[in-house]
Design a protein around this motif. Structure first.
Motif, PDB file in Angstrom:
ATOM      1  N   ASN A 216       0.823  -1.336   0.063  1.00  0.00           N
ATOM      2  CA  ASN A 216       0.046   0.059  -0.012  1.00  0.00           C
ATOM      3  C   ASN A 216       0.835   1.181   0.086  1.00  0.00           C
ATOM      4  O   ASN A 216       2.061   1.338   0.536  1.00  0.00           O
ATOM      5  CB  ASN A 216      -0.985  -0.051   1.252  1.00  0.00           C
ATOM      6  CG  ASN A 216      -1.802  -1.167   1.486  1.00  0.00           C
ATOM      7  OD1 ASN A 216      -2.558  -1.280   0.268  1.00  0.00           O
ATOM      8  ND2 ASN A 216      -1.882  -1.852   2.389  1.00  0.00           N
ATOM      9  N   ILE A 217       0.545   2.305  -0.884  1.00  0.00           N
ATOM     10  CA  ILE A 217       1.203   3.581  -0.629  1.00  0.00           C
ATOM     11  C   ILE A 217       0.328   4.604  -0.480  1.00  0.00           C
ATOM     12  O   ILE A 217      -0.846   4.582  -0.675  1.00  0.00           O
ATOM     13  CB  ILE A 217       1.902   3.821  -2.348  1.00  0.00           C
ATOM     14  CG1 ILE A 217       2.785   2.490  -2.482  1.00  0.00           C
ATOM     15  CG2 ILE A 217       2.682   4.870  -2.222  1.00  0.00           C
ATOM     16  CD1 ILE A 217       3.472   2.739  -3.910  1.00  0.00           C
TER      17      ILE A 217
ATOM     18  N   ASN B 107      -1.360   7.974  -0.256  1.00  0.00           N
ATOM     19  CA  ASN B 107      -2.258   9.048  -1.147  1.00  0.00           C
ATOM     20  C   ASN B 107      -2.484   8.107  -2.584  1.00  0.00           C
ATOM     21  O   ASN B 107      -2.529   8.790  -3.546  1.00  0.00           O
ATOM     22  CB  ASN B 107      -1.563  10.039  -1.492  1.00  0.00           C
ATOM     23  CG  ASN B 107      -1.251  10.881  -0.412  1.00  0.00           C
ATOM     24  OD1 ASN B 107      -0.699  11.010   0.535  1.00  0.00           O
ATOM     25  ND2 ASN B 107      -2.183  12.148  -0.558  1.00  0.00           N
ATOM     26  N   THR B 108      -2.566   6.988  -2.233  1.00  0.00           N
ATOM     27  CA  THR B 108      -2.609   6.004  -3.880  1.00  0.00           C
ATOM     28  C   THR B 108      -3.868   5.111  -3.545  1.00  0.00           C
ATOM     29  O   THR B 108      -3.571   4.337  -2.593  1.00  0.00           O
ATOM     30  CB  THR B 108      -1.260   5.407  -4.073  1.00  0.00           C
ATOM     31  OG1 THR B 108      -0.177   6.289  -3.919  1.00  0.00           O
ATOM     32  CG2 THR B 108      -1.564   4.488  -5.424  1.00  0.00           C
ATOM     33  N   VAL B 109      -4.805   4.941  -4.500  1.00  0.00           N
ATOM     34  CA  VAL B 109      -5.680   3.763  -4.464  1.00  0.00           C
ATOM     35  C   VAL B 109      -4.934   2.624  -5.283  1.00  0.00           C
ATOM     36  O   VAL B 109      -4.438   2.909  -6.304  1.00  0.00           O
ATOM     37  CB  VAL B 109      -6.813   3.959  -5.352  1.00  0.00           C
ATOM     38  CG1 VAL B 109      -7.958   4.784  -4.029  1.00  0.00           C
ATOM     39  CG2 VAL B 109      -6.880   4.701  -6.421  1.00  0.00           C
ATOM     40  N   MET B 110      -5.112   1.691  -4.711  1.00  0.00           N
ATOM     41  CA  MET B 110      -4.363   0.377  -5.168  1.00  0.00           C
ATOM     42  C   MET B 110      -5.213  -1.007  -5.592  1.00  0.00           C
ATOM     43  O   MET B 110      -5.125  -1.792  -4.897  1.00  0.00           O
ATOM     44  CB  MET B 110      -3.125  -0.060  -4.477  1.00  0.00           C
ATOM     45  CG  MET B 110      -2.186  -0.923  -5.120  1.00  0.00           C
ATOM     46  SD  MET B 110      -0.949   0.136  -5.874  1.00  0.00           S
ATOM     47  CE  MET B 110       0.249   0.297  -4.136  1.00  0.00           C
ATOM     48  N   SER B 111      -6.245  -0.505  -6.311  1.00  0.00           N
ATOM     49  CA  SER B 111      -7.213  -1.832  -6.703  1.00  0.00           C
ATOM     50  C   SER B 111      -7.657  -1.614  -7.959  1.00  0.00           C
ATOM     51  O   SER B 111      -8.084  -0.500  -8.396  1.00  0.00           O
ATOM     52  CB  SER B 111      -8.275  -1.916  -5.588  1.00  0.00           C
ATOM     53  OG  SER B 111      -9.539  -1.591  -6.243  1.00  0.00           O
ATOM     54  N   LYS B 112      -7.865  -2.617  -8.638  1.00  0.00           N
ATOM     55  CA  LYS B 112      -7.945  -2.312 -10.227  1.00  0.00           C
ATOM     56  C   LYS B 112      -9.339  -1.794 -10.332  1.00  0.00           C
ATOM     57  O   LYS B 112      -9.579  -1.031 -11.344  1.00  0.00           O
ATOM     58  CB  LYS B 112      -7.643  -3.710 -10.838  1.00  0.00           C
ATOM     59  CG  LYS B 112      -6.492  -4.145 -11.397  1.00  0.00           C
ATOM     60  CD  LYS B 112      -6.280  -5.170 -11.953  1.00  0.00           C
ATOM     61  CE  LYS B 112      -6.245  -6.666 -10.989  1.00  0.00           C
ATOM     62  NZ  LYS B 112      -6.101  -7.871 -11.366  1.00  0.00           N
TER      63      LYS B 112
ATOM     64  N   ASP C   4       5.504   5.344   2.288  1.00  0.00           N
ATOM     65  CA  ASP C   4       5.521   6.378   1.995  1.00  0.00           C
ATOM     66  C   ASP C   4       5.721   6.857   0.331  1.00  0.00           C
ATOM     67  O   ASP C   4       6.776   6.136  -0.106  1.00  0.00           O
ATOM     68  CB  ASP C   4       6.325   7.326   2.623  1.00  0.00           C
ATOM     69  CG  ASP C   4       6.304   8.958   2.648  1.00  0.00           C
ATOM     70  OD1 ASP C   4       6.012   9.410   1.580  1.00  0.00           O
ATOM     71  OD2 ASP C   4       6.149   9.605   3.819  1.00  0.00           O
ATOM     72  N   GLU C   5       4.945   7.414  -0.343  1.00  0.00           N
ATOM     73  CA  GLU C   5       4.881   7.529  -1.803  1.00  0.00           C
ATOM     74  C   GLU C   5       6.555   8.292  -1.974  1.00  0.00           C
ATOM     75  O   GLU C   5       7.071   7.776  -2.931  1.00  0.00           O
ATOM     76  CB  GLU C   5       4.007   8.500  -2.174  1.00  0.00           C
ATOM     77  CG  GLU C   5       3.596   9.790  -1.868  1.00  0.00           C
ATOM     78  CD  GLU C   5       2.745  10.753  -2.678  1.00  0.00           C
ATOM     79  OE1 GLU C   5       2.547  10.388  -3.579  1.00  0.00           O
ATOM     80  OE2 GLU C   5       2.314  11.675  -1.871  1.00  0.00           O
TER      81      GLU C   5
ATOM     82  N   ASP D 202      -5.995  12.118   0.487  1.00  0.00           N
ATOM     83  CA  ASP D 202      -5.843  11.423   1.733  1.00  0.00           C
ATOM     84  C   ASP D 202      -5.642   9.771   1.513  1.00  0.00           C
ATOM     85  O   ASP D 202      -5.971   9.399   0.329  1.00  0.00           O
ATOM     86  CB  ASP D 202      -6.916  11.729   2.639  1.00  0.00           C
ATOM     87  CG  ASP D 202      -6.291  11.876   4.029  1.00  0.00           C
ATOM     88  OD1 ASP D 202      -7.020  12.482   4.756  1.00  0.00           O
ATOM     89  OD2 ASP D 202      -5.269  11.636   4.394  1.00  0.00           O
ATOM     90  N   ASP D 203      -5.047   9.318   2.557  1.00  0.00           N
ATOM     91  CA  ASP D 203      -5.285   7.817   2.387  1.00  0.00           C
ATOM     92  C   ASP D 203      -6.453   7.116   2.581  1.00  0.00           C
ATOM     93  O   ASP D 203      -6.725   6.932   3.837  1.00  0.00           O
ATOM     94  CB  ASP D 203      -4.036   7.303   3.478  1.00  0.00           C
ATOM     95  CG  ASP D 203      -3.752   5.840   3.110  1.00  0.00           C
ATOM     96  OD1 ASP D 203      -3.195   5.394   3.920  1.00  0.00           O
ATOM     97  OD2 ASP D 203      -3.985   5.359   1.789  1.00  0.00           O
ATOM     98  N   ILE D 204      -6.947   6.892   1.555  1.00  0.00           N
ATOM     99  CA  ILE D 204      -8.429   6.387   2.033  1.00  0.00           C
ATOM    100  C   ILE D 204      -8.707   4.852   1.268  1.00  0.00           C
ATOM    101  O   ILE D 204      -9.577   4.659   0.958  1.00  0.00           O
ATOM    102  CB  ILE D 204      -9.456   7.249   1.145  1.00  0.00           C
ATOM    103  CG1 ILE D 204      -9.129   7.795  -0.178  1.00  0.00           C
ATOM    104  CG2 ILE D 204      -9.840   8.449   2.198  1.00  0.00           C
ATOM    105  CD1 ILE D 204      -9.460   7.060  -1.274  1.00  0.00           C
ATOM    106  N   GLU D 205      -7.837   4.250   1.339  1.00  0.00           N
ATOM    107  CA  GLU D 205      -7.807   3.049   0.609  1.00  0.00           C
ATOM    108  C   GLU D 205      -9.014   2.099   1.443  1.00  0.00           C
ATOM    109  O   GLU D 205      -9.571   1.311   0.683  1.00  0.00           O
ATOM    110  CB  GLU D 205      -6.403   2.294   1.000  1.00  0.00           C
ATOM    111  CG  GLU D 205      -6.325   0.895   0.328  1.00  0.00           C
ATOM    112  CD  GLU D 205      -6.338   0.981  -1.196  1.00  0.00           C
ATOM    113  OE1 GLU D 205      -6.074   1.834  -1.927  1.00  0.00           O
ATOM    114  OE2 GLU D 205      -6.500  -0.256  -1.807  1.00  0.00           O
ATOM    115  N   GLU D 206      -9.083   2.507   2.609  1.00  0.00           N
ATOM    116  CA  GLU D 206     -10.328   1.694   3.411  1.00  0.00           C
ATOM    117  C   GLU D 206     -11.664   2.106   2.896  1.00  0.00           C
ATOM    118  O   GLU D 206     -12.461   1.201   3.040  1.00  0.00           O
ATOM    119  CB  GLU D 206     -10.227   2.028   4.916  1.00  0.00           C
ATOM    120  CG  GLU D 206      -8.863   1.542   5.504  1.00  0.00           C
ATOM    121  CD  GLU D 206      -8.616   0.066   4.964  1.00  0.00           C
ATOM    122  OE1 GLU D 206      -9.502  -0.985   5.516  1.00  0.00           O
ATOM    123  OE2 GLU D 206      -7.432  -0.402   4.794  1.00  0.00           O
TER     124      GLU D 206
END
Ligand code: ATP
Ligand code: MG
Length: 552
Positions: free
Chosen positions: A261-262, A264-269, A322-323, A478-482
């Motif tokens: 996970n990074i 400020n990045t979304v990481m899901s296709k 961290d990016e 923001d980090d909003i991966e969740e």
């Protein structure tokens, strides 16, 4: 340094032990993407891990498309994935498709039915959910659980023959509805989907579920170490159950590591596809995307991504990187090799009033101050130049050492100039500066008469080439991966892209697509491969020059 950080790769230790004990003869790994989107930097971590482990122990790695879900898959994705893996610098031993194993999978399902380890179930999805129980309470048996082998064989064949509608029936493994592990409560292994498949066309209208298909795929290929991400740890008992009950010749083992996970990045296709479909970005290869294609277009090199993946290591505990760490590795990679140039991205014209009209002189400027062997280049200088608008302040702020009325600065590789007059338009906007230069102060002349505190860059009006500069900020605020769907689209940074029209020195003329430059004071830039044309040079900023981020 990177190797030290990586020394804790626990999967590597398992492999070493397996080889020492003779548990495996040859290490075989696979990278198993589902072709339902473009690869992202998280996939790069998995690619590096699988390919490098096999490489280190002289084994093999297959690129296997896990194409068991025809609804979301597409050949465009297959092509892009192949391109990205190759670009990252890896060569697969075999290019394979899970869909080529559909016959074997069907046979294995029939075997399970014959062993009374699988049954056809007619519960609706809602009912099935209800029967499944919860984390704290056991599930209960489906009323269809005790169908005879003959009935199950007949129904499963008719499922295959297309006699039922989507969702009407499924094939389930018969394990234990009271298992504390929900994944073992008679999971679905085949479902009906009357959908054309990108590889098998209309041959099948039943498709295997991922958890059933994956271990069989691994076994068929003789994969020894099946590496996946942490969320599959709870699925491992089912993986082992399938391997055992399907009586496969080879016995692969599953190992889980933490996904990347990074910040400020979304990481899901799924989310990345939404950004593309909503038109928020200019396709999967938009330089703001964390896709391999996006990073490549932005200007990242394969080396920088591989070094990054090595440095983050392989752990069992989930974490967010961290990016800036990714940025650190592209700076490291480009600093010794990027060509140097000066560009003014937000131009303000300066007329050097005491410089002879019509005269041009060539100045010699070093290419890389840290590397003498990089040599020098000739840069034209004349009476009119552009400087950066932010390198002038009419009323200077505290500690501002660049141009302001009465102040003298150094022009990089040229002369000292002094600002004498500020020219404005009728609205009071500054449109031009009138300066004078001091011929004695020529760069390299050894002049020591006086010092100036500011050095600024410039380009020559006559010879500079117009160019477009694209500056990026994180796409996500923001980090909003969740967070789910809607919320994440509300966190889009409105300033993620800034487009500026400026000028660049003529040495870059004819710059090849994908060529990387270090533009003095601005950072590293890549010649955009998509939008650059003969008369419109487009530069993507890969990363600025400095960061407070330290590693190691
Ligand atoms: P996404 O949710 O982004 O679609 P996925 O896991 O569904 O990811 P796959 O195409 O199924 O995508 O993944 C191929 C391989 O890449 C899998 O082995 C998966 O574990 C791995 N992978 C996917 N995302 C990451 C990540 N963020 N970090 C490390 N490995 C990853
Ligand atoms: Mg997936």
């Amino acid at each position: 340094m990177a190797n030290e950080i990586n020394s804790s790769n626990f999967i590597r230790n398992i492999i070493i032990e397996d080889l020492e004990k003779g548990n495996v003869k040859e290490v075989i790994t696979r990278f198993p993407p589902e072709p339902n989107g473009y690869l992202h930097i998280g996939h790069a971590k998995s690619i590096c891990l699988n390919f490098q482990l096999a490489e280190e122990f002289k084994g093999k790695t297959n690129l296997r498309f896990d194409d068991t879900n025809p609804v979301k898959e597409d050949t465009e994705y297959v092509q892009s994935i192949k391109q990205d893996v190759e670009w990252l610098g890896f060569k697969w031993s075999n290019l394979l498709f899970a869909s080529n194993y559909f016959d074997t999978m069907y046979e294995k399902a029939v075997l399970l039915i014959k062993k009374e380890k699988a049954y056809v179930c007619d519960l609706t999805p809602e009912e099935m959910k209800e029967y499944r129980g919860t984390l704290t309470s056991p599930g209960k048996d489906s009323p269809y659980r005790n169908r005879s082998v003959e009935e199950n064989l007949d129904l499963f064949e008719r499922m295959k023959n297309g006699e039922f509608k989507d969702g009407e029936k499924v094939l389930r493994a018969k394990i234990d509805m009271a298992s504390p592990n929900i994944n073992m409560r008679d999971p679905v292994i085949y479902r009906i989907a009357h959908t054309t498949h990108h590889n098998t066309g209309d041959k099948w209208c039943i498709y295997p579920m991922y958890d059933f298909a994956h271990p069989i795929e691994d076994a068929i290929e003789g994969v020894t170490h099946s590496i996946c991400t942490l969320e599959f740890a709870d699925h491992r008992p089912f993986y082992d159950w399938i391997i055992q009950e399907c009586e496969t010749e080879s016995v692969p083992r599953q190992y889980e590591f933490a996904r990347l996970n990074i910040t400020n990045t979304v990481m899901s296709k799924r989310k990345l596809k939404l950004l593309v479909d909503e038109g928020i970005v200019d396709g999967w290869d938009d330089p703001r995307m964390p896709t391999i294609a996006g990073l490549r277009r932005k200007g990242y090199t394969p080396e920088s991504i591989r070094n990054f993946c090595q440095a983050i290591g392989v752990a069992k505990a989930a974490s967010v990187v961290d990016e800036q760490m990714l940025e650190y590795f592209i700076r490291e990679d480009l600093n010794p090799k990027a060509l140097r140039a000066m560009a003014v991205i937000d131009p303000l014209k300066v007329v050097i009033t005491n410089y002879p009209e019509g005269q041009t002189e060539m100045l010699e400027i070093e290419n890389n101050p840290q590397d003498e062997s990089a040599g020098t280049r000739q840069v034209a200088f004349s009476r009119e130049i552009y400087v950066e608008r932010e390198d002038f302040m009419e009323i200077p702020a505290k500690k501002y050492f660049r141009l302001f009325p009465g102040n003298e600065v150094r022009l990089k590789g040229a002369y000292f100039i002094k600002c004498n007059e500020v020219i404005k338009d009728e609205n009071g906007n500054v449109i031009e500066l009138h300066c004078t230069y001091d011929p004695e102060t020529k760069s390299g002349s050894g002049f020591t008469g006086r010092k100036v505190k500011g050095t600024i860059h410039w380009v020559d009006v006559n010879s500079a080439i117009p160019a477009e500069f694209r500056l990026y900020e994180p796409l996500i605020l923001d980090d909003i991966e969740e967070n789910e769907g809607k919320h994440f689209l509300e966190q889009i940074n409105p300033n993620s892209l800034t487009v500026l029209k400026g000028f660049i020195e003529p040495s870059v003329k004819g710059a090849a697509i994908g060529e990387k430059y270090q533009l003095f004071r601005h950072g590293y830039f890549n010649v955009d491969p998509k939008d650059t044309t003969e008369d419109n040079l487009v530069f993507n900023r890969i990363v600025s020059l400095k960061s407070s981020f330290k590693i190691g």
